[in-house]
Structure formats: structure tokens, C-alpha cells
Design an enzyme around this catalytic site. Structure first.
Site, PDB file in Angstrom:
ATOM      1  CB  THR A 183      -0.910   0.019   1.249  1.00 23.04           C
ATOM      2  OG1 THR A 183      -1.573   1.280   1.353  1.00 23.04           O
ATOM      3  CG2 THR A 183      -0.100  -0.192   2.523  1.00 23.04           C
ATOM      4  CG  ASP A 184      -1.069   4.976  -1.121  1.00 25.58           C
ATOM      5  OD1 ASP A 184      -1.669   4.344  -0.222  1.00 25.58           O
ATOM      6  OD2 ASP A 184      -1.627   5.860  -1.805  1.00 25.58           O
ATOM      7  CE1 TYR A 241      -3.088  -2.557   5.591  1.00 21.50           C
ATOM      8  CE2 TYR A 241      -3.349  -0.212   5.143  1.00 21.50           C
ATOM      9  CZ  TYR A 241      -3.216  -1.510   4.690  1.00 21.50           C
ATOM     10  OH  TYR A 241      -3.196  -1.771   3.343  1.00 21.50           O
ATOM     11  CE  LYS A 265       0.377  -4.724   2.887  1.00 21.49           C
ATOM     12  NZ  LYS A 265       0.217  -6.110   2.350  1.00 21.49           N
TER      13      LYS A 265
END
Length: 327
Positions: free
Chosen positions: A130-131, A155, A159
């Protein structure tokens, strides 16, 4: 012939990807490995469940014994890792679960892949991220592949850790890897906890639409089918060790996004324009709420020739129609 393990294949992005690969590449064997958590739905794949090149296995990516059996039985030569806990609010409530799945689960997959692929060729561990690992942007600027990591939520921190582990296995063990970091996905079949499907459902049901803070937080949105096309392109690129950012070139703040969804949904429901505007309800802002994300697509544009194909309004219309049809 490829034997591809797609983890998280019953999730939102994963189910679109599994269908795409199963139908487009009949000579590939697609093994969908998913724990079937609350955000998964195996019925998303009903149309391909009997295809000869498709298998589903219910399992946890932390289950070392089961993964060993899967790698052995299906002679897995490629992994596309989409298995992840992904809802920021849930990560604030239970960060341990996110560390267990996103960090330790990825580590388990990496370790098993490395064990089975020693001295073999034509393997690939493709990790989808994810960015949000980059943190947040001000009013200007874009995330590039060279942007420093600065995660702000449990989160995004989990990641970021999984990204680092994936690259560590490339540098330490020469495991053939690729990483991609995408912007916010939207489209049919997304779980209703996410902003766009939540807003559509609230409009259909004439319920209050919650918006964090003042609604000025900005996101870049990519239609899920465009993201799947990008994954396909990257998977077949043979760009081992590389990272690619994948964005939709659709920056919009949350309040304006909700207003667009209201416009489309009211029209599809044959209501008067802006009938649902009064449903907007501003609620207490999320803890650590990042202000803005935006992706620089230059690398994937120039090196792989990939561009998003779906206009934002067309993607939103298709998404709204899919939820109205199901309601």
C-alpha cells in the site's frame, strides 16, 4: 505452465485478480489460498469455481504445515501475496492481529518459498502493498518508489514491515521478488466497511453517512480492475528486485468524493438531484488520520507502459450500479 499461489484470493482485490488470471491464462494453474475472514467472500468466485485450472484452499498463511503441503502438492513456482488485514480502524483496535497476519504471515510465506525454490529458476514472490507505508503528504508532492517509509498507523506499519522483509529475502537469500505499492482501491464487491461501498449503502438505506473530521483528507483512487491489470503487467515484467507504485491519478478529498457518490446514486435510484446530501454526518476524526496520499506513476508508465484505463466517474458508476443491483 505456471503454478501460482494467490493468497487472499477471496478478498476484494484478490477475487478480481483470481478471476482475471484464471480466465486469461488457461494454461496457468491458479491456487487460491484464503482464510475466509470476515472481509473474504468465496461466492465472489462462483463463476470460476469449476474451472479446471482453478483450486481453492481454505487456510491461514501462518499455517506452516498446510503451506508446505500446498507447495509440495501443486509444485508452486510463483506467489502473489495479497493476504492481509487492511482496515485502519481495525488496526487501531487490535494491532496484534495485523502484526500476526501482515508481518508474521508474510515472513512464513517468504521462508517457505525460499525453501522450495532453492537452485530453481522462473520463480517469483510478488508482494502487494500500500502507499500508506510512506506516511502522509502535504498539499503538494507525490509518493515515488524512492520516498522514505514513514507509516502512521498499526496497519501501515505492519505493511511496511512486510515490505522490508520481502526485500530482505531478496538481498539475503536471492529470493526473486517484486513489490508494488498501490493507492486506494474501489470497485464492485468491496467490503462495506470501506468508504465508497459504505457511502453507497447508506444512501440506498437513507442512513447517515459518516465522514471523519472535516472531510478534507485526500486520497488517490484506483479502480480495482485497473489495479489487477497493473498486477498482471508487473507479474510478467521479469523486473526482479524492483518496486512499482501503482496509482489511479484520481485525487479527491473525502467530502467531495461522497458528494460525487450521492450525485450518481441518487440518479441511479431515480431520486431528485442531491436528495441524499442531508445524510452527510461529520464524526470525530480517526486517530493519526493521514492528510493526503498521492502516487507518482512515472516508473510503471515509462518502464512497463502501464496506465490506468478507467475514468473516475465511469468506475464510480459501475461500482454504484453493482451495489444497487445487490441491494
Amino acid at each position: 505452465m505456471k503454478n501460482i499461489l494467490i493468497t487472499g484470493g477471496a478478498g476484494f482485490i484478490g477475487s478480481h485478480l483470481v478471476k482475471h488470471f484464471t480466465l486469461k491464462y488457461p494454461n496457468y494453474k491458479i491456487i487460491n489460498f484464503d482464510i475466509l475472514s470476515y472481509a473474504s467472500d468465496i461466492s465472489r468466485l462462483n463463476t470460476i469455481e469449476n474451472n479446471k485450472n482453478y483450486n481453492f484452499i481454505k487456510g491461514d498463511i501462518n499455517d506452516t504445515h498446510l503451506l508446505n503441503e500446498v507447495f509440495q502438492k501443486f509444485k508452486i513456482d510463483s506467489v502473489i501475496n495479497l493476504a492481509a488485514e487492511s482496515h485502519v480502524d481495525n488496526s487501531i483496535k487490535n494491532p496484534y492481529k495485523f502484526a500476526e497476519t501482515n508481518i508474521m504471515g508474510t515472513l512464513n510465506l517468504l521462508n517457505i518459498s525460499n525453501k522450495f525454490w532453492q537452485k530453481k529458476s522462473n520463480n517469483l514472490f510478488y508482494h502487494i502493498s500500500t502507499d500508506e507505508v510512506y506516511g502522509e503528504l502535504g498539499k503538494k508532492g507525490l509518493f515515488s518508489e524512492l520516498t522514505s517509509y514513514n507509516p502512521k498507523s498499526p496497519y501501515s506499519a505492519s505493511k511496511a514491515s512486510s515490505d522490508h522483509l520481502t526485500r530482505a529475502f531478496y538481498h539475503t537469500f536471492k529470493l526473486p521478488i517484486i513489490v508494488s505499492n498501490c493507492s486506494n482501491n474501489y470497485g464492485p464487491d468491496q467490503h462495506s466497511e470501506k468508504l465508497i461501498p459504505l457511502t453507497i449503502k447508506k444512501i440506498i438505506d437513507n442512513e447517515k453517512i459518516p465522514i471523519y473530521g472535516d472531510g478534507k483528507n485526500i486520497r488517490d483512487w484506483i479502480f480495482v480492475k485497473d489495479h489487477v491489470d497493473a498486477i498482471d503487467t508487473i507479474f510478467h515484467s521479469n523486473m526482479i528486485g524492483e518496486t512499482f507504485n501503482v496509482g489511479g491519478d484520481n485525487e479527491i478529498n473525502n467530502l467531495d468524493l461522497v458528494k460525487k457518490i450521492i450525485e450518481i446514486t441518487d440518479n441511479k435510484l431515480d431520486r431528485k438531484p442531491n436528495t441524499s446530501i442531508d445524510l452527510i454526518s461529520f464524526v470525530e476524526d480517526r486517530k493519526g488520520h493521514d492528510f493526503r496520499y498521492a502516487i507518482d506513476n512515472t516508473k510503471i508508465n515509462n518502464q512497463l507502459g502501464w496506465y490506468p484505463n478507467t475514468t473516475f466517474m465511469n468506475g464510480l458508476e459501475e461500482t454504484v450500479e453493482s451495489y444497487i443491483y445487490k441491494s
